[in-house]
Design a protein around this motif. Structure first.
Motif, mmCIF file in Angstrom:
data_model
loop_
_atom_site.group_PDB
_atom_site.id
_atom_site.type_symbol
_atom_site.label_atom_id
_atom_site.label_comp_id
_atom_site.label_asym_id
_atom_site.label_seq_id
_atom_site.Cartn_x
_atom_site.Cartn_y
_atom_site.Cartn_z
ATOM 1 N N ALA A 21 26.188 55.805 43.349
ATOM 2 C CA ALA A 21 26.660 55.232 44.616
ATOM 3 C C ALA A 21 25.537 55.199 45.654
ATOM 4 N N ASP A 22 24.785 56.271 45.761
ATOM 5 C CA ASP A 22 23.668 56.312 46.718
ATOM 6 C C ASP A 22 22.634 55.237 46.398
ATOM 7 N N ARG A 23 22.313 55.089 45.124
ATOM 8 C CA ARG A 23 21.266 54.140 44.726
ATOM 9 C C ARG A 23 21.609 52.721 45.137
ATOM 10 N N TYR A 24 22.888 52.351 45.023
ATOM 11 C CA TYR A 24 23.266 50.959 45.224
ATOM 12 C C TYR A 24 24.073 50.745 46.509
ATOM 13 N N GLY A 25 23.983 51.709 47.428
ATOM 14 C CA GLY A 25 24.534 51.506 48.764
ATOM 15 C C GLY A 25 26.035 51.588 48.873
ATOM 16 N N LEU A 26 26.678 52.349 47.999
ATOM 17 C CA LEU A 26 28.122 52.535 48.052
ATOM 18 C C LEU A 26 28.438 53.923 48.598
ATOM 19 N N ARG A 27 29.639 54.083 49.099
ATOM 20 C CA ARG A 27 30.108 55.408 49.496
ATOM 21 C C ARG A 27 31.151 55.887 48.493
ATOM 22 N N GLN A 28 30.870 57.005 47.854
ATOM 23 C CA GLN A 28 31.824 57.600 46.916
ATOM 24 C C GLN A 28 32.894 58.361 47.700
ATOM 25 N N ILE A 29 34.165 58.035 47.432
ATOM 26 C CA ILE A 29 35.289 58.731 48.068
ATOM 27 C C ILE A 29 36.084 59.452 46.985
ATOM 28 N N PRO A 30 36.020 60.767 46.930
ATOM 29 C CA PRO A 30 36.783 61.499 45.909
ATOM 30 C C PRO A 30 38.183 61.866 46.388
ATOM 31 N N ILE A 31 39.125 61.870 45.465
ATOM 32 C CA ILE A 31 40.472 62.344 45.777
ATOM 33 C C ILE A 31 40.497 63.867 45.789
ATOM 34 N N GLU A 32 39.760 64.483 44.868
ATOM 35 C CA GLU A 32 39.667 65.947 44.870
ATOM 36 C C GLU A 32 39.085 66.433 46.188
ATOM 37 N N VAL A 33 39.537 67.588 46.622
ATOM 38 C CA VAL A 33 39.006 68.227 47.822
ATOM 39 C C VAL A 33 38.495 69.606 47.409
ATOM 40 N N GLY A 34 37.183 69.791 47.462
ATOM 41 C CA GLY A 34 36.607 71.067 47.066
ATOM 42 C C GLY A 34 36.867 71.423 45.618
ATOM 43 N N GLY A 35 36.931 70.395 44.751
ATOM 44 C CA GLY A 35 37.165 70.637 43.334
ATOM 45 C C GLY A 35 38.616 70.859 42.955
ATOM 46 N N ARG A 36 39.534 70.685 43.896
ATOM 47 C CA ARG A 36 40.961 70.895 43.619
ATOM 48 C C ARG A 36 41.757 69.665 44.046
ATOM 49 N N GLU A 37 42.983 69.563 43.508
ATOM 50 C CA GLU A 37 43.853 68.471 43.944
ATOM 51 C C GLU A 37 44.168 68.638 45.427
ATOM 52 N N PRO A 38 44.264 67.543 46.164
ATOM 53 C CA PRO A 38 44.490 67.632 47.605
ATOM 54 C C PRO A 38 45.936 67.985 47.932
ATOM 55 N N SER A 39 46.130 68.491 49.143
ATOM 56 C CA SER A 39 47.491 68.656 49.646
ATOM 57 C C SER A 39 48.058 67.281 49.965
ATOM 58 N N ALA A 40 49.343 67.223 50.277
ATOM 59 C CA ALA A 40 49.966 65.940 50.593
ATOM 60 C C ALA A 40 49.297 65.290 51.808
ATOM 61 N N ALA A 41 49.002 66.093 52.841
ATOM 62 C CA ALA A 41 48.363 65.555 54.042
ATOM 63 C C ALA A 41 46.943 65.063 53.739
ATOM 64 N N GLN A 42 46.206 65.835 52.946
ATOM 65 C CA GLN A 42 44.859 65.422 52.580
ATOM 66 C C GLN A 42 44.874 64.145 51.752
ATOM 67 N N LEU A 43 45.823 64.057 50.820
ATOM 68 C CA LEU A 43 45.922 62.874 49.979
ATOM 69 C C LEU A 43 46.217 61.631 50.818
ATOM 70 N N GLN A 44 47.078 61.775 51.814
ATOM 71 C CA GLN A 44 47.403 60.643 52.671
ATOM 72 C C GLN A 44 46.171 60.169 53.428
ATOM 73 N N ARG A 45 45.355 61.095 53.880
ATOM 74 C CA ARG A 45 44.132 60.733 54.602
ATOM 75 C C ARG A 45 43.162 59.994 53.684
ATOM 76 N N VAL A 46 43.057 60.448 52.442
ATOM 77 C CA VAL A 46 42.168 59.775 51.488
ATOM 78 C C VAL A 46 42.675 58.365 51.207
ATOM 79 N N MET A 47 43.976 58.210 51.037
ATOM 80 C CA MET A 47 44.538 56.889 50.764
ATOM 81 C C MET A 47 44.354 55.957 51.957
ATOM 82 N N ASP A 48 44.525 56.478 53.153
ATOM 83 C CA ASP A 48 44.305 55.655 54.348
ATOM 84 C C ASP A 48 42.852 55.190 54.405
ATOM 85 N N LEU A 49 41.931 56.095 54.074
ATOM 86 C CA LEU A 49 40.512 55.752 54.089
ATOM 87 C C LEU A 49 40.206 54.702 53.023
#
Length: 297
Positions: free
Chosen positions: A210-238
């Motif tokens: 992603a860095d090489r080709y100018g993309l931004r990587q957005i992971p669903i995992e947060v700190g190596g774990r599945e996100p909480s419901a609130a965190q997941l909603q923020r990722v989906m909005d992004l």
């Protein structure tokens, strides 16, 4: 009682260490035998084998699944007892297992890929600075241009350990390097129109690409774990705001949740494994999906 009778898992670990120690003492590579090189994952096996060819036997510590939860079998560890080189990426399981290998195989040479060109930090989609400082990203080989540096380092180390194979390693290293340069030339123009876009992933394994080709990587995992419901909603909005085109899933990481998110966003799930033996095929799969998938409606 627990102090007198250790758990079955503890006893098995002690037995594994004993077996490996005995193998390390009594198994010696035969004269003229291939150089035994150990790696953490199949993608690195592909690169090492590409340079080493028939003069190298490449052994893989991790065969598949989630490397965070991986624990190698006694048979797999025993197979590495007489390895002469370990190509270290800094994957989670290597932190605990490579020092154990070094303890029972003191002659094991280490080629640390983290010292070649530096490392980035793992992406975190929920902070303003989307890379947090707590976890170096080990997936450096996913950038074909950076992989050229890895190939050169592998070539140099193989020549040091096996000087008689110098011409062989140099010829094969140049061949692999040509393939990597061709891959970069192939995918760079495809990704150029998407520069500034996002690469939505479940597990952050594609950050260097992603860095090489100018993309931004957005992971669903947060700190190596599945996100909480609130965190997941923020990722989906992004993901909606940034126009994600697909969700890239690495085998062994959150299949159920990933498919749920993809349904909510009306985007496809694409299996693209940064650890896979099909190094070139995995990258092409990811790039092709980014090129052809429509943006979120």
């Amino acid at each position: 009682m627990n102090a007198l009778f250790p758990s079955m898992r503890t006893r098995l670990r002690r037995l594994v260490r004993l077996v490996i120690l005995l193998l390390a003492l009594f198994v010696t590579p035969a004269a003229g035998a291939p150089l035994r090189v150990a790696v953490g994952v199949p993608a690195l096996q592909t690169l090492v084998s590409g340079v080493g060819g028939e003069r190298v036997e490449t052994l893989v510590l991790h065969g598949g699944g989630d490397p965070h939860a991986f624990e190698p079998s006694a048979r797999r560890i025993a197979a590495l007892a007489d390895a002469q080189l370990y190509v270290l990426a800094g994957l989670p399981f290597e932190t605990s297992w490579v020092p154990r290998l070094r303890a029972i195989n003191p002659k094991l040479d280490i080629l640390d890929l983290r010292q070649i060109g530096g490392t980035r930090m793992t992406d975190d989609s929920l902070t303003t600075n989307h890379r947090h400082g707590g976890s170096p990203d080990p997936h450096v080989w996913t950038d074909p241009v950076r992989a050229l540096q890895l190939i050169a380092a592998i070539e140099d180390r193989l020549i040091t350990l096996d000087p008689d194979g110098t011409a062989h390693y140099r010829e094969r290293s140049e061949r692999v390097s040509q393939d990597l340069r061709a891959l970069d030339a192939e995918i760079a123009p495809v990704l150029a129109p998407l520069r500034g876009g996002v690469l939505l992933v479940f597990h952050p394994g594609w950050g260097y690409l992603a860095d090489r080709y100018g993309l931004r990587q957005i992971p669903i995992e947060v700190g190596g774990r599945e996100p909480s419901a609130a965190q997941l909603q923020r990722v989906m909005d992004l993901a909606r705001q940034r126009g994600a085109r697909a969700l890239f899933l690495q085998p062994g990481h959150g299949d159920r949740l990933a498919r749920q998110v993809a349904r909510e966003l009306s985007i496809p799930v694409i299996i693209a494994d940064p650890l896979a033996a099909d190094y070139f095929g995995s990258i092409r799969t990811l790039v092709r999906a980014l090129q052809t998938a429509p943006e979120i409606p």
